[in-house]
Scaffold this active site. Structure first.
Site, PDB file in Angstrom:
ATOM      1  N   SER A  26       0.846  -1.207   0.000  1.00 39.21           N
ATOM      2  CA  SER A  26       0.000   0.000   0.000  1.00 39.21           C
ATOM      3  C   SER A  26       0.873   1.246   0.000  1.00 39.21           C
ATOM      4  CB  SER A  26      -0.915   0.010   1.233  1.00 39.21           C
ATOM      5  OG  SER A  26      -0.146  -0.022   2.417  1.00 39.21           O
ATOM      6  N   ASN A 109      -0.684  -2.976  13.126  1.00 40.62           N
ATOM      7  CA  ASN A 109      -2.152  -2.940  13.189  1.00 40.62           C
ATOM      8  C   ASN A 109      -2.668  -1.744  13.985  1.00 40.62           C
ATOM      9  OD1 ASN A 109      -1.855  -5.296  11.818  1.00 40.62           O
ATOM     10  ND2 ASN A 109      -2.622  -6.643  13.437  1.00 40.62           N
ATOM     11  N   THR A 154     -43.523  21.606  -5.739  1.00 45.93           N
ATOM     12  CA  THR A 154     -43.531  20.224  -5.259  1.00 45.93           C
ATOM     13  C   THR A 154     -43.750  19.397  -6.519  1.00 45.93           C
ATOM     14  OG1 THR A 154     -45.923  20.219  -4.858  1.00 45.93           O
ATOM     15  CG2 THR A 154     -44.518  20.816  -2.982  1.00 45.93           C
ATOM     16  N   HIS A 155     -43.172  18.232  -6.565  1.00 41.53           N
ATOM     17  CA  HIS A 155     -43.213  17.386  -7.766  1.00 41.53           C
ATOM     18  C   HIS A 155     -42.714  18.159  -8.991  1.00 41.53           C
ATOM     19  CE1 HIS A 155     -45.818  14.851  -5.254  1.00 41.53           C
ATOM     20  NE2 HIS A 155     -46.437  15.990  -4.959  1.00 41.53           N
ATOM     21  N   SER A 274     -19.924  24.922 -24.768  1.00 37.94           N
ATOM     22  CA  SER A 274     -19.821  23.731 -25.601  1.00 37.94           C
ATOM     23  C   SER A 274     -18.668  23.910 -26.580  1.00 37.94           C
ATOM     24  CB  SER A 274     -21.128  23.561 -26.365  1.00 37.94           C
ATOM     25  OG  SER A 274     -20.928  22.767 -27.509  1.00 37.94           O
ATOM     26  N   LYS A 280     -23.732  28.302 -26.100  1.00 38.01           N
ATOM     27  CA  LYS A 280     -24.155  27.588 -24.894  1.00 38.01           C
ATOM     28  C   LYS A 280     -23.470  28.073 -23.628  1.00 38.01           C
ATOM     29  CE  LYS A 280     -25.781  23.583 -24.898  1.00 38.01           C
ATOM     30  NZ  LYS A 280     -27.023  23.167 -24.272  1.00 38.01           N
ATOM     31  N   ASN A 282     -23.519  26.360 -19.984  1.00 33.41           N
ATOM     32  CA  ASN A 282     -24.042  25.176 -19.300  1.00 33.41           C
ATOM     33  C   ASN A 282     -23.654  25.172 -17.821  1.00 33.41           C
ATOM     34  OD1 ASN A 282     -24.978  24.179 -21.800  1.00 33.41           O
ATOM     35  ND2 ASN A 282     -22.957  23.295 -22.232  1.00 33.41           N
ATOM     36  N   GLU A 287     -23.571  20.193 -12.263  1.00 31.25           N
ATOM     37  CA  GLU A 287     -23.777  18.784 -12.629  1.00 31.25           C
ATOM     38  C   GLU A 287     -22.716  17.914 -11.955  1.00 31.25           C
ATOM     39  OE1 GLU A 287     -25.842  20.049 -16.854  1.00 31.25           O
ATOM     40  OE2 GLU A 287     -23.822  19.226 -16.896  1.00 31.25           O
ATOM     41  N   TYR A 314      -7.402  -8.349  13.075  1.00 25.89           N
ATOM     42  CA  TYR A 314      -6.939  -7.652  11.876  1.00 25.89           C
ATOM     43  C   TYR A 314      -7.016  -8.567  10.663  1.00 25.89           C
ATOM     44  CZ  TYR A 314      -4.220  -5.109   8.473  1.00 25.89           C
ATOM     45  OH  TYR A 314      -3.842  -4.458   7.333  1.00 25.89           O
ATOM     46  N   GLN A 319      -6.767  -2.798   4.582  1.00 19.72           N
ATOM     47  CA  GLN A 319      -5.908  -1.903   3.811  1.00 19.72           C
ATOM     48  C   GLN A 319      -6.670  -1.227   2.665  1.00 19.72           C
ATOM     49  OE1 GLN A 319      -1.705  -3.004   3.215  1.00 19.72           O
ATOM     50  NE2 GLN A 319      -2.182  -3.177   1.057  1.00 19.72           N
TER      51      GLN A 319
HETATM   52  N1  ARG Z   1      -0.700  -1.529   5.480  1.00 19.55           N
HETATM   53  C1  ARG Z   1      -1.601  -2.267   6.310  1.00 19.55           C
HETATM   54  C2  ARG Z   1      -2.962  -1.590   6.327  1.00 19.55           C
HETATM   55  O1  ARG Z   1      -3.125  -0.578   5.781  1.00 19.55           O
HETATM   56  C3  ARG Z   1      -1.129  -2.343   7.719  1.00 19.55           C
HETATM   57  C4  ARG Z   1      -0.238  -3.500   7.904  1.00 19.55           C
HETATM   58  C5  ARG Z   1      -0.715  -4.510   8.821  1.00 19.55           C
HETATM   59  N2  ARG Z   1      -0.383  -5.698   8.159  1.00 19.55           N
HETATM   60  C6  ARG Z   1      -0.482  -6.891   8.659  1.00 19.55           C
HETATM   61  N3  ARG Z   1      -0.162  -7.858   7.908  1.00 19.55           N
HETATM   62  N4  ARG Z   1      -0.881  -7.146   9.888  1.00 19.55           N
HETATM   63  O2  ARG Z   1      -3.894  -2.128   6.885  1.00 19.55           O
END
Ligand code: ARG
Length: 499
Positions: A26, A109, A154-155, A274, A280, A282, A287, A314, A319
């Site tokens: 990550s 964790n 309304t509506h 546009s 135009k 817009n 939106e 965990y 992640q």
């Molecule tokens: N990068 C992990 C997360 O975002 C945290 C790591 C914990 N990993 C683990 N294998 N216990 O949750």
């Protein structure tokens, strides 16, 4: 680093390479929590030293290495499974084995859970800030338009005349609740899981309250398994953001419809043109604001789906959870900011609004109210006015029904209808002048002066109250921001004592 030589500092040779390495990592997305992780590391190290778990010298070395990691930035981190591991690896790289003491009495964790909360609370406050900007724009523009009548729907059908002020205040009110929901979420986000370790606590004499104080958290999550495992705060925050986005989407939709009818003109800065049709203009920004409710709801659904049925404690699924919250909050913050700018700069077209205000005989309810106030049962009054509306429509026979319904009714029409329903002439109950007044949108609005109603007096009083609640909300926001700032200063001072 090749796959064979992975031997990373943190996990040695065990499970450190392999084809799924990128899938597991990550690190790139963790840039968002890079600063958070440094703060969490620092607070943890200071606490470990205070508790005598590590020496002051060791703490100083680690804290010095963390400064260098910060200077170099997230991009300079060594390869790793995540930012926590990469920062630890960088510390060990720079000061040797003693750097490994940083991870005493904790786990990634509780570490990641703390980082997410530390970062998300700032994002929540940034979202609140934009919500307050929007509230303030709505109230300021409302203050200029307490007497500007407009059609209320309304509506999506003309229903009763109201004022631009009253219409805008309806969204200011909704945004007050949206702000409260974000503040509520903030209170539960801003709790420290650190010290929970993997989930089952630690034999080291950690001081969880101290770490919480150093990081500006209002308290600790008590149960260590809950502390590492829960992501309910992500659901709550994203839910609050999605609710706000739903409010925004309604406002955006209205502004799109109103600009289509020529009742409001968005400023050029919030419009688009546009590439082929040069004439135009817009309402693209509105939106996109409307669409941001989709981003928020997608994030909320993603979170609920990822988190549903996860066993304690965990699991790596987690992640994938917090990025959903960050993305949703980002999308809604941006949309809120744009909505605030669009509302502040839009021009309400007073003449067109007034002309449209009694379309579709929208003062009919006011006339029925008048007859009821004169002593007729409301149901009878309703019947008379309905008949007048029908007769008015019939008078325009040959035209399309929709056009006919746009034809208003005058006193004659109401009196004629009354003659069909009542034994006595209408004048026995009300004067022609009173009926004419009730048929006038400006008068119609002025009559509806109940608490929270659209009469100018009522909305002026509502604006005063809305402004004072806005001041209170700003004070709360400042207090939260200051508390974070004070904790940052405290942590910096404590760190300085070691390096
Ligand atoms: N990068 C992990 C997360 O975002 C945290 C790591 C914990 N990993 C683990 N294998 N216990 O949750």
């Amino acid at each position: 680093m090749t796959e064979e030589s992975t031997g990373d500092v943190v996990r040695g040779e065990r499970f450190s390479g392999g084809p799924a390495r990128g899938f597991l990592s990550s690190l790139a997305g963790d840039e968002r929590i890079f600063d958070a992780d440094l703060a969490v590391d620092r607070a943890h190290v200071v606490m470990l030293a205070e508790q005598g778990v590590i020496d002051d010298d060791e703490a100083g070395e680690i804290l010095g290495a963390l400064d260098a990691v910060e200077q170099a930035g997230h991009g300079a981190l060594p390869d790793g499974e995540d930012v926590h591991e990469a920062i630890e690896a960088a510390v060990i790289d720079s000061i040797g084995a003693v750097g490994g003491k940083m991870h005493t009495a904790r786990s990634r964790n509780d570490e990641v859970a703390t980082c997410i909360r530390y970062r998300l609370r700032e994002d929540v406050l940034a979202l609140v800030e934009t919500a307050l900007e929007l509230r303030s724009a709505l109230v300021d523009v409302a203050a200029e338009h307490t007497e500007t009548v407009m059609p209320g729907y309304t509506h999506l059908q003309p229903a009763q005349p109201t004022t631009v002020a009253h219409y805008l205040l309806s969204y200011a009110s909704a945004l007050e609740r949206d702000t409260e929901r974000l503040f509520d979420a903030y209170e539960r986000v801003n709790q420290s899981p650190l010290g929970a370790a993997a989930f089952a606590g630690t034999p080291f004499p950690v001081d969880r309250d101290r770490v919480a104080t150093l990081l500006g958290f209002d308290g600790v999550i008590e149960n260590s398994t809950d502390a590492s495992a829960t992501r309910d705060f992500l659901i709550e925050t994203t839910g609050a953001a999605a609710t706000l986005a739903t409010t925004l989407s309604g406002l955006a939709e209205d502004l799109i419809v109103f600009s289509n009818k020529g009742l409001v003109a968005l400023s050029d800065a919030y419009s688009s043109t546009s590439s082929i049709m040069p004439q135009k203009k817009n309402p693209d920004t509105m939106e996109l604001v409307r669409a941001s409710a989709g981003d928020a709801s997608a994030g909320l659904n993603g979170l609920l789906t990822i988190l549903k049925g996860l066993p304690r404690a965990y699991n790596r699924d987690l992640q994938r959870a917090h990025p959903k919250a960050f993305e949703a909050v980002d999308a809604v913050t941006e949309a809120t900011e744009v909505a605030a700018g669009a509302v502040a700069t839009a021009e309400w077209q007073e003449a067109a609004l007034e002309a449209a205000a009694d379309e579709g005989f929208s003062t009919a309810t006011g006339v029925a109210d008048l007859l009821a106030m004169a002593g007729l049962p409301f149901r009878t009054a309703h019947e008379i006015v309905a008949l007048a509306a029908r007769r008015a429509a019939e008078r325009t026979s040959g035209e399309a029904a929709s056009q006919a319904s746009e034809q208003g009714a005058d006193y004659e029409a109401v009196a004629a209808a009354a003659a069909e329903v009542l034994d006595d002439p209408l004048e026995e109950y009300v004067s022609p002048e009173a009926v004419e007044e009730a048929l006038d949108p400006v008068h119609s609005v002025a009559m509806r002066d109940s608490f929270g109603g659209p009469a100018p007096d009522s909305t002026e009083a509502a604006i005063v109250r809305a402004r004072s609640r806005l001041v209170e909300a700003r004070n709360d926001l400042d207090a939260y921001t200051d508390a974070i700032g004070a904790a940052n200063d405290l942590l910096e001072d404590e760190v300085t004592a070691y390096v």
